[in-house]
Design a protein around this motif. Structure first.
Motif, PDB file in Angstrom:
ATOM      1  N   SER A  69      56.782  44.979 104.740  1.00 47.85           N
ATOM      2  CA  SER A  69      58.139  44.561 104.860  1.00 47.85           C
ATOM      3  C   SER A  69      58.679  43.897 105.984  1.00 47.85           C
ATOM      4  O   SER A  69      59.583  43.082 106.063  1.00 47.85           O
ATOM      5  N   TYR A  70      58.683  44.644 107.121  1.00 48.27           N
ATOM      6  CA  TYR A  70      59.172  44.490 108.217  1.00 48.27           C
ATOM      7  C   TYR A  70      58.398  42.991 108.885  1.00 48.27           C
ATOM      8  O   TYR A  70      59.074  42.293 109.175  1.00 48.27           O
ATOM      9  N   HIS A  71      57.120  42.851 108.512  1.00 49.99           N
ATOM     10  CA  HIS A  71      56.517  41.530 108.745  1.00 49.99           C
ATOM     11  C   HIS A  71      57.064  40.589 108.107  1.00 49.99           C
ATOM     12  O   HIS A  71      57.543  39.190 108.464  1.00 49.99           O
ATOM     13  N   TRP A  72      57.468  40.678 106.757  1.00 56.02           N
ATOM     14  CA  TRP A  72      58.125  39.726 105.841  1.00 56.02           C
ATOM     15  C   TRP A  72      59.678  39.513 106.044  1.00 56.02           C
ATOM     16  O   TRP A  72      59.919  38.295 106.040  1.00 56.02           O
ATOM     17  N   THR A  73      60.139  40.623 106.252  1.00 57.80           N
ATOM     18  CA  THR A  73      61.640  40.247 106.898  1.00 57.80           C
ATOM     19  C   THR A  73      61.767  39.598 108.136  1.00 57.80           C
ATOM     20  O   THR A  73      62.537  38.633 108.252  1.00 57.80           O
ATOM     21  N   ASP A  75      59.449  37.213 109.103  1.00 58.34           N
ATOM     22  CA  ASP A  75      59.259  35.981 108.932  1.00 58.34           C
ATOM     23  C   ASP A  75      60.382  35.084 108.102  1.00 58.34           C
ATOM     24  O   ASP A  75      60.698  33.951 108.482  1.00 58.34           O
ATOM     25  N   ARG A  76      61.066  35.840 107.278  1.00 55.56           N
ATOM     26  CA  ARG A  76      62.233  35.267 106.634  1.00 55.56           C
ATOM     27  C   ARG A  76      63.549  35.021 107.477  1.00 55.56           C
ATOM     28  O   ARG A  76      64.137  33.981 107.567  1.00 55.56           O
ATOM     29  N   LEU A  77      63.693  35.902 108.451  1.00 53.19           N
ATOM     30  CA  LEU A  77      64.625  35.620 109.566  1.00 53.19           C
ATOM     31  C   LEU A  77      64.457  34.465 110.202  1.00 53.19           C
ATOM     32  O   LEU A  77      65.204  33.656 110.616  1.00 53.19           O
ATOM     33  N   VAL A  78      63.180  34.453 110.791  1.00 55.44           N
ATOM     34  CA  VAL A  78      62.898  33.154 111.616  1.00 55.44           C
ATOM     35  C   VAL A  78      63.045  31.874 110.959  1.00 55.44           C
ATOM     36  O   VAL A  78      63.208  30.904 111.304  1.00 55.44           O
ATOM     37  N   ALA A  79      62.535  32.034 109.534  1.00 53.52           N
ATOM     38  CA  ALA A  79      62.610  30.698 108.878  1.00 53.52           C
ATOM     39  C   ALA A  79      64.067  30.293 108.426  1.00 53.52           C
ATOM     40  O   ALA A  79      64.462  29.200 108.435  1.00 53.52           O
TER      41      ALA A  79
END
Length: 170
Positions: A69-73, A75-79
């Motif tokens: 979840s940290y990795h996914w979060t 990625d979403r913040l950067v996008a």
């Protein structure tokens, strides 16, 4: 042209009345004519053995903040941050080199993590450890080269936003 050929083919098919067994063979031959490649497994199958006994608990991997979840979060913040960073220089009317550098760094991080996710998804560690390591090193090298190129473009040339502005006005 196609309608002329189609009508003659339909007349030929209507004129011949084969028996059902011959129709099955003919249809199979027509179907196999379109299958020009053989079915091959690209990756070797995973090991087909059970580790431990039936009553053993499933192994739980060690928790890692860089996965899940940290990795996914991240990625979403950067996008999500790419949207205002892309629009801000043009909407404000000012071309700030600091904002341009932040935009380049965010694009670089977004591209790196995206390609890293593709490598992780399609090259499993268990099946292809050498290929995965090779592609990860290649991704790191490509990211470093692109980062250096973006740095040179930002410091010695006009920058990303000014280039986009000039292309848009051309």
């Amino acid at each position: 042209m196609a309608s002329i050929a189609r009508s003659s083919l339909l007349r030929q098919v209507a004129a011949v009345k084969p028996n059902p067994q011959q129709t099955l063979i003919t249809n199979a031959a027509r179907t196999t004519a379109f299958h020009t490649t053989s079915r091959r497994c690209l990756l070797p199958p995973l090991p087909q053995h059970v580790q431990g006994t039936v009553n053993d608990a499933a192994p739980v991997p060690e928790p890692s903040p860089s996965h899940g979840s940290y990795h996914w979060t991240f990625d979403r913040l950067v996008a999500g941050s790419l949207i205002p960073l892309t629009v801000a220089p043009f909407a404000a009317g000012s071309l700030n080199p600091t904002l341009d550098a932040i935009l380049c760094a965010t694009i670089l991080i977004h591209s790196h993590t995206g390609f890293q996710n593709v490598i992780i998804d399609y090259l499993p560690q268990k099946r292809t450890p050498r290929a995965r390591k090779f592609f990860m090193w290649g991704l790191n090298a490509a990211t470093a080269v692109v980062g250096l190129a973006l740095y040179e473009f930002e410091t010695t040339d006009v920058g990303i936003t000014e280039t986009i502005k000039r292309i848009w006005a051309a």
